[in-house]
Design an enzyme around this catalytic site. Structure first.
Site, PDB file in Angstrom:
ATOM      1  CE  LYS A  77     -25.021  10.802 -23.960  1.00 49.22           C
ATOM      2  NZ  LYS A  77     -23.703  10.103 -24.121  1.00 49.22           N
ATOM      3  CD  GLU A 121     -26.292  -6.788 -22.671  1.00 45.64           C
ATOM      4  OE1 GLU A 121     -26.408  -5.794 -21.920  1.00 45.64           O
ATOM      5  OE2 GLU A 121     -26.695  -6.805 -23.830  1.00 45.64           O
ATOM      6  CB  CYS A 181     -28.990  -5.530 -27.730  1.00 47.23           C
ATOM      7  SG  CYS A 181     -29.634  -5.241 -29.381  1.00 47.23           S
ATOM      8  CD  GLU A 191     -36.023  -0.893 -28.728  1.00 47.89           C
ATOM      9  OE1 GLU A 191     -35.660  -2.076 -28.645  1.00 47.89           O
ATOM     10  OE2 GLU A 191     -37.146  -0.560 -29.117  1.00 47.89           O
TER      11      GLU A 191
HETATM   12  P1  NAD Z   1     -24.966   2.409 -21.348  1.00 50.51           P
HETATM   13  O1  NAD Z   1     -26.321   2.216 -20.791  1.00 50.51           O
HETATM   14  O2  NAD Z   1     -23.820   2.549 -20.428  1.00 50.51           O
HETATM   15  O3  NAD Z   1     -24.925   3.713 -22.278  1.00 50.51           O
HETATM   16  C1  NAD Z   1     -25.831   3.912 -23.345  1.00 50.51           C
HETATM   17  C2  NAD Z   1     -26.040   5.404 -23.550  1.00 50.51           C
HETATM   18  O4  NAD Z   1     -26.647   5.924 -22.377  1.00 50.51           O
HETATM   19  C3  NAD Z   1     -24.744   6.190 -23.755  1.00 50.51           C
HETATM   20  O5  NAD Z   1     -24.971   7.206 -24.704  1.00 50.51           O
HETATM   21  C4  NAD Z   1     -24.485   6.780 -22.386  1.00 50.51           C
HETATM   22  O6  NAD Z   1     -23.744   7.978 -22.417  1.00 50.51           O
HETATM   23  C5  NAD Z   1     -25.896   7.050 -21.913  1.00 50.51           C
HETATM   24  N1  NAD Z   1     -26.040   7.121 -20.455  1.00 50.51           N
HETATM   25  C6  NAD Z   1     -25.277   6.526 -19.503  1.00 50.51           C
HETATM   26  N2  NAD Z   1     -25.689   6.893 -18.276  1.00 50.51           N
HETATM   27  C7  NAD Z   1     -26.740   7.727 -18.453  1.00 50.51           C
HETATM   28  C8  NAD Z   1     -27.591   8.433 -17.555  1.00 50.51           C
HETATM   29  N3  NAD Z   1     -27.414   8.373 -16.239  1.00 50.51           N
HETATM   30  N4  NAD Z   1     -28.588   9.177 -18.081  1.00 50.51           N
HETATM   31  C9  NAD Z   1     -28.772   9.243 -19.418  1.00 50.51           C
HETATM   32  N5  NAD Z   1     -27.978   8.631 -20.309  1.00 50.51           N
HETATM   33  C10 NAD Z   1     -26.973   7.869 -19.830  1.00 50.51           C
HETATM   34  O7  NAD Z   1     -24.764   1.207 -22.360  1.00 50.51           O
HETATM   35  P2  NAD Z   1     -23.468   0.818 -23.190  1.00 50.51           P
HETATM   36  O8  NAD Z   1     -22.647  -0.079 -22.376  1.00 50.51           O
HETATM   37  O9  NAD Z   1     -22.875   2.013 -23.817  1.00 50.51           O
HETATM   38  O10 NAD Z   1     -24.189   0.004 -24.359  1.00 50.51           O
HETATM   39  C11 NAD Z   1     -24.408  -1.345 -24.296  1.00 50.51           C
HETATM   40  C12 NAD Z   1     -25.830  -1.674 -23.895  1.00 50.51           C
HETATM   41  O11 NAD Z   1     -26.740  -1.232 -24.877  1.00 50.51           O
HETATM   42  C13 NAD Z   1     -26.031  -3.167 -23.786  1.00 50.51           C
HETATM   43  O12 NAD Z   1     -26.803  -3.440 -22.653  1.00 50.51           O
HETATM   44  C14 NAD Z   1     -26.800  -3.505 -25.044  1.00 50.51           C
HETATM   45  O13 NAD Z   1     -27.533  -4.687 -24.967  1.00 50.51           O
HETATM   46  C15 NAD Z   1     -27.644  -2.290 -25.199  1.00 50.51           C
HETATM   47  N6  NAD Z   1     -28.157  -2.177 -26.567  1.00 50.51           N
HETATM   48  C16 NAD Z   1     -29.478  -2.450 -26.796  1.00 50.51           C
HETATM   49  C17 NAD Z   1     -29.993  -2.400 -28.090  1.00 50.51           C
HETATM   50  C18 NAD Z   1     -31.449  -2.709 -28.352  1.00 50.51           C
HETATM   51  O14 NAD Z   1     -31.934  -2.352 -29.398  1.00 50.51           O
HETATM   52  N7  NAD Z   1     -32.145  -3.383 -27.438  1.00 50.51           N
HETATM   53  C19 NAD Z   1     -29.156  -2.059 -29.152  1.00 50.51           C
HETATM   54  C20 NAD Z   1     -27.815  -1.779 -28.883  1.00 50.51           C
HETATM   55  C21 NAD Z   1     -27.323  -1.841 -27.580  1.00 50.51           C
END
Ligand code: NAD
Length: 492
Positions: A181, A389, A290, A256
């Site tokens: 996705k 964050e 992150c 993650e």
């Molecule tokens: P987000 O959680 O809003 O979205 C991430 C993904 O999850 C997207 O593809 C989104 O469409 C999907 N998503 C959203 N709601 C969902 C649901 N109800 N069910 C299933 N999937 C859903 O995060 P974001 O704002 O797009 O990304 C930033 C976040 O990602 C930050 O918290 C960052 O720290 C984290 N991140 C972590 C790592 C790691 O390796 N730890 C790496 C990169 C980013």
């Protein structure tokens, strides 16, 4: 094959069972360019039905793919890596266009994704299990790796091609089929990866790419009974939801999640080096990591000197989408507004904005989503801006009297992803590495910079204890099976 003047279609489709699929009911959403707010393309707005088609395709393809010897699977992945290398410039142009980061940075990120792909392609020649001893005569004991089945992969938009590679390569080398996705803010990178993988000879259905919003396309994937392992990279809030939904049916889950990463500057640090790494940790990729350094913990005896050096260096940063700029816009308007609101709330509660804190609205930025690099001080340690964050170019300075207070503050966070210390003292460095609550700790550099062959992941609200990538990701995407072989010497 791929190289045409236009790098991508006006409407970005899904990849299901080796074919590009448009939306069943013509539902599309707009993808804007963060650099200027203009329309980049329209994207299929998938819902549960499309997700189900992708899972069915994956489920059908998986046993055949699992029967391909791992070495041969690795050769197919190697072909994908070669295709990525051949098209590195096009991938980088797409990454740059859909994130607003510079081409140079996007090219480097694509190189990182290629390195990661190479690492996993070679894993086909290893995929080590274990042979060991037995307590019973004439009995042999070993462990082998087996695929989990269908992998549901959900990613964030911050480093799109790296995020795709990080999940797809280990999932496939282990013999799973996958449904990816894509992040709604970076649909085109996922699309071109699907195209390259298909052209490189990956059998139909082994990798399916579904576009769409989290709730509409991500959540049905998490809930789907035929998805055996979910690997999610995103916010802690959504991670909790994913854990609840997938946990209900006892699916395997890797999370993650976010970070609020401390970087400690001791009184014996090389301050020039510390300033350099604070700036990179806090602001590179517009702070959308992150592993971004968002809590800078400084010994009080050097606090004023360090603050002056840091603010001066930060005010020299160039913000914009070109190779001459230090960092670009944030990914979308909602993110930008959330950050401006968070800064304002901190200001109202007594925080001091040392520099930045504003949207950059010079005409040169058009309607782009730019925030000036922001440094804040005098923030209460329990204030929401200290604990949540922000995922943007914002960092907070804290003043501490000594090492023990610095360590305590570093650990006083809901998160535990990465951490860094700047010191010339071996004793402080090793003590910090030992005691800081983080999955990654760095001495005398940034809070980011992990390598593809190393396990990455966090403690507390930063994850659920799994590690990706490195060989440790194989534990996410494979099941261990113990095999006992008993022989009867009387039959010799
Ligand atoms: P987000 O959680 O809003 O979205 C991430 C993904 O999850 C997207 O593809 C989104 O469409 C999907 N998503 C959203 N709601 C969902 C649901 N109800 N069910 C299933 N999937 C859903 O995060 P974001 O704002 O797009 O990304 C930033 C976040 O990602 C930050 O918290 C960052 O720290 C984290 N991140 C972590 C790592 C790691 O390796 N730890 C790496 C990169 C980013």
């Amino acid at each position: 094959m791929l190289v045409t003047a236009k790098l991508y279609p006006d409407e970005i489709p899904n990849w299901i069972n080796g074919q590009e699929r448009k939306s069943a009911n013509n539902e599309l959403f707009d993808k804007l360019r963060p650099a200027d707010g203009s329309l980049m393309c329209r994207v299929v707005r998938s819902r549960a039905e499309a997700v189900d088609q992708a899972v069915v395709a994956a489920k059908q393809a998986q046993p055949v793919w699992a029967d391909v010897p791992a070495v041969k699977r690795g050769e197919v992945l190697h072909e994908i890596v070669l295709a990525m290398k051949a098209h590195q410039a096009e991938i980088a142009r797409i990454v740059a266009e859909e994130t607003g980061k510079s081409y140079k940075e996007a090219y480097g990120e694509t190189g990182g994704a290629i390195a990661l792909g190479l690492f996993y392609a070679s894993e086909g020649q290893r995929l080590y299990g274990r042979t060991t001893t037995s307590g019973t005569p004439n009995k042999y004991a070993m462990t082998v790796r087996q695929p989990v089945g269908v992998a549901g992969l959900i990613i964030a938009a911050n480093t799109p091609i790296a995020n795709v590679a990080w999940k797809v390569f280990p999932a496939l080398i282990c013999g799973n089929a996958a449904v990816l996705k894509a992040a709604e803010d970076t649909p085109v990178t996922a699309w071109i990866f699907g195209k390259l993988a298909h052209a490189a000879g990956l059998p139909a259905g082994v990798l399916n790419v579904v576009q769409g919003y989290g709730e509409e396309a991500g959540q049905p994937l998490v809930a789907h009974p035929d998805v055996d392992v979910i690997s999610f990279t995103g916010s802690t809030e959504v991670g909790r939801l994913v854990q609840r939904i997938a946990g209900e049916r006892l699916a395997k889950i890797s999370l993650e999640l976010g970070g609020k990463n401390p970087l400690v500057v001791c009184d014996d640090a090389d301050l020039d080096n510390a300033v350099k790494w604070v700036v990179l940790s806090a602001f590179s990729n517009a702070g959308q990591r992150c592993a971004a350094g968002s809590r800078i913990i400084v010994f009080e005896s050097i606090y004023e000197q360090f603050r002056e050096m840091l603010v001066a260096r930060t005010q020299m940063l160039k913000v914009g989408p070109t190779d001459d700029d230090d960092f670009g816009p944030v990914i979308n308007e909602t993110q930008l507004k959330n950050m401006l609101t968070a800064i304002e709330r901190a200001r109202q509660s007594g925080a001091l904005i040392l520099t930045g804190g504003e949207q950059l609205s010079d005409p040169a930025y058009g309607q782009g989503f730019y925030l000036s690099p922001t440094i804040i001080e005098r923030v209460d340690r329990r204030h929401e801006i200290s604990e949540q964050e922000l995922f943007g170019p914002i960092t907070i300075l804290y003043r501490v009297k000594d090492f023990e207070e610095a360590l305590a503050l570093a650990n006083d966070s809901p998160y535990g992803l990465t951490a860094s210390i700047h010191t010339r003292s071996l004793h402080r460095a090793i003590r910090f590495c030992d005691k800081v609550q983080a999955g990654v700790v760095v001495v005398n550099a940034g809070t980011y910079g992990s390598e593809p062959h190393m396990p990455f992941g966090g403690l507390k609200a930063s994850g659920n204890g799994t590690r990706e990538p490195g060989t440790e990701a194989l534990d996410v995407y494979s099941e261990l099976k113990d095999v006992y072989i008993n022989i009867d010497p009387s039959q010799l």
